[in-house]
Design a protein around this motif. Structure first.
Motif, PDB file in Angstrom:
ATOM      1  N   UNK A 165       0.853  -1.189   0.000  1.00  0.00           N
ATOM      2  CA  UNK A 165       0.000   0.000   0.000  1.00  0.00           C
ATOM      3  C   UNK A 165       0.881   1.229   0.000  1.00  0.00           C
ATOM      4  N   UNK A 166       0.286   2.367  -0.323  1.00  0.00           N
ATOM      5  CA  UNK A 166       1.047   3.618  -0.330  1.00  0.00           C
ATOM      6  C   UNK A 166       1.621   3.911   1.048  1.00  0.00           C
ATOM      7  N   UNK A 167       0.832   3.686   2.090  1.00  0.00           N
ATOM      8  CA  UNK A 167       1.304   3.953   3.451  1.00  0.00           C
ATOM      9  C   UNK A 167       2.495   3.054   3.804  1.00  0.00           C
ATOM     10  N   UNK A 168       2.426   1.778   3.401  1.00  0.00           N
ATOM     11  CA  UNK A 168       3.539   0.864   3.668  1.00  0.00           C
ATOM     12  C   UNK A 168       4.790   1.283   2.910  1.00  0.00           C
ATOM     13  N   UNK A 169       4.604   1.749   1.682  1.00  0.00           N
ATOM     14  CA  UNK A 169       5.752   2.175   0.884  1.00  0.00           C
ATOM     15  C   UNK A 169       6.401   3.409   1.491  1.00  0.00           C
ATOM     16  N   UNK A 170       5.604   4.371   1.903  1.00  0.00           N
ATOM     17  CA  UNK A 170       6.142   5.587   2.538  1.00  0.00           C
ATOM     18  C   UNK A 170       6.970   5.218   3.768  1.00  0.00           C
ATOM     19  N   UNK A 171       6.434   4.322   4.589  1.00  0.00           N
ATOM     20  CA  UNK A 171       7.139   3.899   5.806  1.00  0.00           C
ATOM     21  C   UNK A 171       8.427   3.149   5.470  1.00  0.00           C
ATOM     22  N   UNK A 172       8.353   2.259   4.478  1.00  0.00           N
ATOM     23  CA  UNK A 172       9.522   1.461   4.097  1.00  0.00           C
ATOM     24  C   UNK A 172      10.638   2.327   3.529  1.00  0.00           C
ATOM     25  N   UNK A 173      10.268   3.309   2.717  1.00  0.00           N
ATOM     26  CA  UNK A 173      11.266   4.206   2.135  1.00  0.00           C
ATOM     27  C   UNK A 173      11.944   5.029   3.224  1.00  0.00           C
ATOM     28  N   UNK A 174      11.161   5.552   4.147  1.00  0.00           N
ATOM     29  CA  UNK A 174      11.730   6.344   5.242  1.00  0.00           C
ATOM     30  C   UNK A 174      12.693   5.504   6.078  1.00  0.00           C
ATOM     31  N   UNK A 175      12.327   4.246   6.310  1.00  0.00           N
ATOM     32  CA  UNK A 175      13.205   3.367   7.078  1.00  0.00           C
ATOM     33  C   UNK A 175      14.480   3.058   6.303  1.00  0.00           C
ATOM     34  N   UNK A 176      14.367   2.849   5.000  1.00  0.00           N
ATOM     35  CA  UNK A 176      15.545   2.545   4.183  1.00  0.00           C
ATOM     36  C   UNK A 176      16.498   3.734   4.131  1.00  0.00           C
ATOM     37  N   UNK A 177      15.946   4.942   4.151  1.00  0.00           N
ATOM     38  CA  UNK A 177      16.789   6.148   4.130  1.00  0.00           C
ATOM     39  C   UNK A 177      17.627   6.284   5.405  1.00  0.00           C
ATOM     40  N   UNK A 178      17.256   5.567   6.456  1.00  0.00           N
ATOM     41  CA  UNK A 178      18.075   5.565   7.669  1.00  0.00           C
ATOM     42  C   UNK A 178      19.442   4.953   7.381  1.00  0.00           C
ATOM     43  N   UNK A 179      19.467   4.010   6.436  1.00  0.00           N
ATOM     44  CA  UNK A 179      20.691   3.267   6.140  1.00  0.00           C
ATOM     45  C   UNK A 179      21.434   3.792   4.912  1.00  0.00           C
ATOM     46  N   UNK A 180      20.745   4.517   4.032  1.00  0.00           N
ATOM     47  CA  UNK A 180      21.362   4.878   2.759  1.00  0.00           C
ATOM     48  C   UNK A 180      20.697   6.105   2.162  1.00  0.00           C
ATOM     49  N   UNK A 181      21.453   6.892   1.409  1.00  0.00           N
ATOM     50  CA  UNK A 181      20.888   8.061   0.727  1.00  0.00           C
ATOM     51  C   UNK A 181      20.214   7.689  -0.585  1.00  0.00           C
ATOM     52  N   UNK A 182      20.476   6.488  -1.087  1.00  0.00           N
ATOM     53  CA  UNK A 182      19.826   5.990  -2.296  1.00  0.00           C
ATOM     54  C   UNK A 182      19.037   4.730  -1.955  1.00  0.00           C
ATOM     55  N   UNK A 183      17.797   4.684  -2.401  1.00  0.00           N
ATOM     56  CA  UNK A 183      16.927   3.555  -2.094  1.00  0.00           C
ATOM     57  C   UNK A 183      16.380   2.965  -3.386  1.00  0.00           C
ATOM     58  N   UNK A 184      16.416   1.647  -3.462  1.00  0.00           N
ATOM     59  CA  UNK A 184      15.915   0.924  -4.619  1.00  0.00           C
ATOM     60  C   UNK A 184      14.516   0.399  -4.317  1.00  0.00           C
ATOM     61  N   UNK A 185      13.582   0.689  -5.217  1.00  0.00           N
ATOM     62  CA  UNK A 185      12.230   0.142  -5.114  1.00  0.00           C
ATOM     63  C   UNK A 185      12.012  -0.703  -6.360  1.00  0.00           C
ATOM     64  N   UNK A 186      11.743  -2.003  -6.176  1.00  0.00           N
ATOM     65  CA  UNK A 186      11.605  -2.866  -7.341  1.00  0.00           C
ATOM     66  C   UNK A 186      10.358  -3.744  -7.258  1.00  0.00           C
ATOM     67  N   UNK A 187       9.896  -4.156  -8.412  1.00  0.00           N
ATOM     68  CA  UNK A 187       8.735  -5.027  -8.490  1.00  0.00           C
ATOM     69  C   UNK A 187       8.972  -6.293  -7.670  1.00  0.00           C
ATOM     70  N   UNK A 188       7.998  -6.654  -6.877  1.00  0.00           N
ATOM     71  CA  UNK A 188       8.101  -7.849  -6.045  1.00  0.00           C
ATOM     72  C   UNK A 188       7.925  -9.098  -6.908  1.00  0.00           C
TER      73      UNK A 188
END
Length: 316
Positions: A165-188
């Protein structure tokens, strides 16, 4: 696969580089401990060396002849340590500077594989400096409605999450940015996950992993007993060979050398999709590369010696 027969004295004094200060420090210490034990049992003059606690120049002052790199993550798997050892003129195991840097960066890996027409899931790259949360809805739609979010430079599934969901993606991206300035989002990719260990230009038997977790995450890899490993993986011989060729090509495309591991997933249509290449995989006795080596008839100690043997050139 035959073991390279060398006297243990041929390797001289060996530093097992382990620990470091990346997010994968604990895993590296566990891997390094197993590698060190195997080398010592084979008669090699091997010693632990944690570069987060000692100066790298001590490798020279203390007379080390070569290094077995078992540092996972940044500072050990991304070309930094490889470059330092090049400057110190100390032979080391595994992939060189360029290949390490490419494989550690999931975005660059996908760019190289795409240029070689190798199968990899569709994706988007988000940069922390330009990211706008309003992008998430369209990204989710463009990538099929279910995605995997990954920091570009982390290993061991650190910072990864699935979003539907959009809410899950927003949360996941924010969490990934804790570890890296570049985040990869790919088809599951909805299907089984495989890994192929590579040793000195040959693919070892593939392994299939299953977990009750949402995906094969950090907990599934290191914390629970519910993950199942199948080696042989159960693939028909034709598909086993296909996956082996794909893994070798993917590894070599990123300038991989010596040993490593390539991960892939297979969808319901039978298509394999590359996930990532690991140039310093886990090396506890329960890790994936030793499992594949065992299936190929190689003991853990033989595997470790084979990896170290690549640091000996013909003049030695």
């Amino acid at each position: 696969m035959s073991l390279m027969t060398k006297s243990p004295y041929a390797y001289g004094k060996v530093a097992v580089l382990m620990g470091g200060d990346s997010a994968e420090r604990e895993v590296s210490l566990a891997s390094g401990g197993c590698v060190l034990k195997a080398l010592v049992s084979a008669g090699v003059d091997a010693h632990p060396f944690d570069p987060s606690q000692r100066s790298i120049y001590e490798l020279v002052s203390e007379g080390f002849d070569r290094a077995f790199i078992i540092l996972h993550g940044r500072g050990g798997e991304d070309g930094v340590m490889q470059g330092a050892l090049e400057q110190l003129k100390i032979p080391y195991t595994g992939t060189g500077v360029l290949g390490s840097a490419l494989a550690m960066d999931k975005v660059l890996s996908k760019l190289v594989w795409s240029a070689r027409d190798l199968p990899t899931a569709d994706y988007r790259v988000l940069e922390k400096s330009t990211y706008n949360v309003s992008e998430c809805s369209q990204i989710l739609a463009d990538l099929g409605g279910t995605v995997m979010v990954k920091p570009s430079h982390e290993g061991s599934s650190i910072g990864m999450a699935r979003a539907q969901t959009e809410a899950e993606l927003v949360k996941a991206v924010e969490q990934a940015f804790v570890y890296d300035d570049n985040v990869l989002v790919e088809t599951y990719i909805d299907g089984p996950e495989y890994t192929v260990a590579i040793l000195n230009g040959q693919a070892l038997p593939s392994i299939r992993m299953t977990s009750p977790n949402v995906f094969y995450d950090y907990e599934a890899k290191y914390k629970t007993d519910t993950t199942e490993y199948f080696c042989p993986s159960g693939l028909p011989m034709a598909q086993e060979k296909q996956l082996a060729r794909l893994a070798l090509t993917a590894f070599e495309s990123l300038s991989g050398k010596g040993w490593g591991r390539v991960d892939a997933m297979r969808d319901h249509d039978g298509t394999f999709y590359l996930l990532e290449s690991n140039t310093v995989p886990g090396m506890t006795e329960k890790s994936l590369v030793p499992k594949a080596a065992k299936q190929a008839g190689m003991s853990f100690t033989d595997l470790v010696i084979n990896i170290l043997s690549e640091t000996l050139d013909e003049h030695e």
